[in-house]
Design a protein around this motif. Structure first.
Motif, PDB file in Angstrom:
ATOM      1  N   HIS A  83       0.833  -1.210   0.000  1.00  0.00           N
ATOM      2  CA  HIS A  83       0.000   0.000   0.000  1.00  0.00           C
ATOM      3  C   HIS A  83       0.867   1.259   0.000  1.00  0.00           C
ATOM      4  O   HIS A  83       0.561   2.236  -0.698  1.00  0.00           O
ATOM      5  CB  HIS A  83      -0.930  -0.016   1.213  1.00  0.00           C
ATOM      6  CG  HIS A  83      -1.915  -1.135   1.179  1.00  0.00           C
ATOM      7  ND1 HIS A  83      -3.171  -1.005   0.652  1.00  0.00           N
ATOM      8  CD2 HIS A  83      -1.799  -2.427   1.568  1.00  0.00           C
ATOM      9  CE1 HIS A  83      -3.812  -2.168   0.731  1.00  0.00           C
ATOM     10  NE2 HIS A  83      -2.985  -3.046   1.280  1.00  0.00           N
ATOM     11  N   LYS A  86       2.475   1.596  -3.513  1.00  0.00           N
ATOM     12  CA  LYS A  86       1.499   2.087  -4.486  1.00  0.00           C
ATOM     13  C   LYS A  86       1.219   3.580  -4.261  1.00  0.00           C
ATOM     14  O   LYS A  86       1.076   4.344  -5.210  1.00  0.00           O
ATOM     15  CB  LYS A  86       0.207   1.270  -4.368  1.00  0.00           C
ATOM     16  CG  LYS A  86      -0.848   1.605  -5.397  1.00  0.00           C
ATOM     17  CD  LYS A  86      -0.344   1.254  -6.779  1.00  0.00           C
ATOM     18  CE  LYS A  86      -1.366   1.299  -7.888  1.00  0.00           C
ATOM     19  NZ  LYS A  86      -2.406   2.252  -7.861  1.00  0.00           N
ATOM     20  N   ARG A  87       1.175   3.976  -3.017  1.00  0.00           N
ATOM     21  CA  ARG A  87       0.902   5.384  -2.698  1.00  0.00           C
ATOM     22  C   ARG A  87       2.028   6.275  -3.221  1.00  0.00           C
ATOM     23  O   ARG A  87       1.779   7.334  -3.799  1.00  0.00           O
ATOM     24  CB  ARG A  87       0.776   5.526  -1.177  1.00  0.00           C
ATOM     25  CG  ARG A  87       0.228   6.864  -0.742  1.00  0.00           C
ATOM     26  CD  ARG A  87       0.128   6.907   0.773  1.00  0.00           C
ATOM     27  NE  ARG A  87      -0.065   8.279   1.217  1.00  0.00           N
ATOM     28  CZ  ARG A  87      -1.246   8.872   1.281  1.00  0.00           C
ATOM     29  NH1 ARG A  87      -2.321   8.223   0.942  1.00  0.00           N
ATOM     30  NH2 ARG A  87      -1.344  10.129   1.681  1.00  0.00           N
ATOM     31  N   ASP A  90       1.754   6.475  -6.964  1.00  0.00           N
ATOM     32  CA  ASP A  90       0.693   7.392  -7.381  1.00  0.00           C
ATOM     33  C   ASP A  90       1.116   8.853  -7.249  1.00  0.00           C
ATOM     34  O   ASP A  90       0.585   9.725  -7.946  1.00  0.00           O
ATOM     35  CB  ASP A  90      -0.567   7.155  -6.539  1.00  0.00           C
ATOM     36  CG  ASP A  90      -1.255   5.852  -6.904  1.00  0.00           C
ATOM     37  OD1 ASP A  90      -0.984   5.347  -8.007  1.00  0.00           O
ATOM     38  OD2 ASP A  90      -2.046   5.358  -6.094  1.00  0.00           O
ATOM     39  N   GLN A  91       2.058   9.136  -6.353  1.00  0.00           N
ATOM     40  CA  GLN A  91       2.504  10.507  -6.149  1.00  0.00           C
ATOM     41  C   GLN A  91       3.520  10.945  -7.189  1.00  0.00           C
ATOM     42  O   GLN A  91       3.809  12.135  -7.302  1.00  0.00           O
ATOM     43  CB  GLN A  91       3.117  10.652  -4.752  1.00  0.00           C
ATOM     44  CG  GLN A  91       2.083  10.664  -3.659  1.00  0.00           C
ATOM     45  CD  GLN A  91       2.700  10.704  -2.287  1.00  0.00           C
ATOM     46  OE1 GLN A  91       3.897  10.574  -2.133  1.00  0.00           O
ATOM     47  NE2 GLN A  91       1.872  10.882  -1.302  1.00  0.00           N
TER      48      GLN A  91
END
Lengths: 160, 166
Positions: A83, A86-87, A90-91
């Motif tokens: 998680h 992935k975060r 995404d940034q």
């Protein structure tokens, strides 16, 4: 070509927008080091003076995802960590690329257990996989060059 | 030094609670009944100076009787002695009393034993899972748990970032 000659005399260069942007992007890869295990040590060697990745146009490691365009996932990724990975992914601003470094990031490797994601391609779009446990820095440099070849063949920015 | 400790323990006021004494590779283990664990730990700490609880570990023997073994590794810092206290619980009721009143360090060890092996510690003030998500239903270190887990029980990130992502 009359136009090229005429422009060259005045100090202008004729090229394509795609060729120029892709050339610039490919030769200034700023990796985001996602060091999760022992592969991170080899990744540090890849950036260090001995192997010196700056020679190939990948200047600095950026610890802020906002400033990076290549994520190197180096190590085994647990479901808990996935998680966070992935975060961070995404940034990162587009365009961006992803490398799965080592056997664990590519397929789970020797960590064939319930808590480890069996390959980060289950939640990230991976552009290149590096075999090895851990891979040597030369292979990481080769992968960087592979990514650069890929970047140079990117589709037209005019089609966006 | 080990023998002296065994002799002293055999003369102590809790000698009748000890089921077995084992010594292997220079490591000494005493086996007690699970209902006596707090009393024995308290005596060992107060009378024998075992002030440090290094670890609590669990073993799944996968047998009909005495399925789970719980081992307390304790250290006497002053005398440089180590001791292991072993106890067994059954499969249908894997619970025993918490040793937190004796050693505060037991708090997280017991949470780990609950998380991984599903052993309940009565009197624990905060027996939550320590590693796995709170809604996980299984205890993965048990023998019957499949090596690659049960698909869908651990959450994977969404493919697309959340819509309100900043």
């Amino acid at each position: 070509m009359g136009l090229e000659k005429a422009l060259a005399k005045q100090g202008f260069l004729l090229t394509k927008v795609d060729a120029l942007t892709n050339w610039a992007r490919a030769n200034s890869m700023w990796p985001m080091p996602m060091g999760l295990a022992c592969c991170a040590i080899e990744m540090m060697a890849f950036a260090g003076p001995q192997y010196d990745v700056s020679r190939f146009g990948s200047e600095v490691f950026r610890f802020s995802p906002r400033q990076a365009d290549l994520m190197i996932v180096a190590g085994w990724t647990t479901y808990k960590m996935s998680h966070a990975v992935k975060r961070i992914w995404d940034q990162m601003p587009d365009p961006k690329w992803c490398v799965a470094m080592g056997a664990c990031a590519s397929s789970g490797g020797m960590h064939r257990v319930y808590g480890v994601v069996q390959g980060i391609d289950q939640f990230l779009p991976v552009d290149a996989y590096i075999p090895g446990c851990p891979p040597r820095p030369e292979v990481v440099i080769h992968t960087l060059q592979t990514i650069q070849e890929k970047v140079k063949k990117e589709h037209s920015v005019l089609q966006d | 030094m080990e023998n002296q400790l065994i002799e002293k323990i055999k003369e102590s006021n809790f000698h009748d609670k000890i089921v077995d004494v084992r010594s292997y590779a220079g490591e000494m283990t005493i086996v007690v009944h699970s209902q006596d664990i707090v009393a024995v730990c308290k005596s060992l700490k107060e009378q024998f100076g075992f002030s440090y609880l290094a670890d609590i570990s669990t073993v799944d023997h996968y047998t009909d009787e005495n399925r789970f073994e719980i081992a307390y590794n304790i250290v006497n810092m002053a005398d440089r002695q180590r001791l292991r206290i072993s106890t067994f619980v059954e499969e249908d009721d894997p619970s025993l009393d918490s040793v937190i009143p004796v050693w505060g360090a037991a708090n997280w060890f017991e949470r780990e034993a609950w998380d991984m092996m599903g052993i309940r510690f009565n009197g624990h003030p905060d027996l939550r899972r320590i590693f796995l998500p709170e809604d996980f239903e299984y205890h993965p270190m048990r023998k019957e748990f499949p090596q690659l887990g049960i698909p869908g029980t651990l959450e994977m990130p969404e493919k697309d970032p959340p819509k309100d992502y900043k």
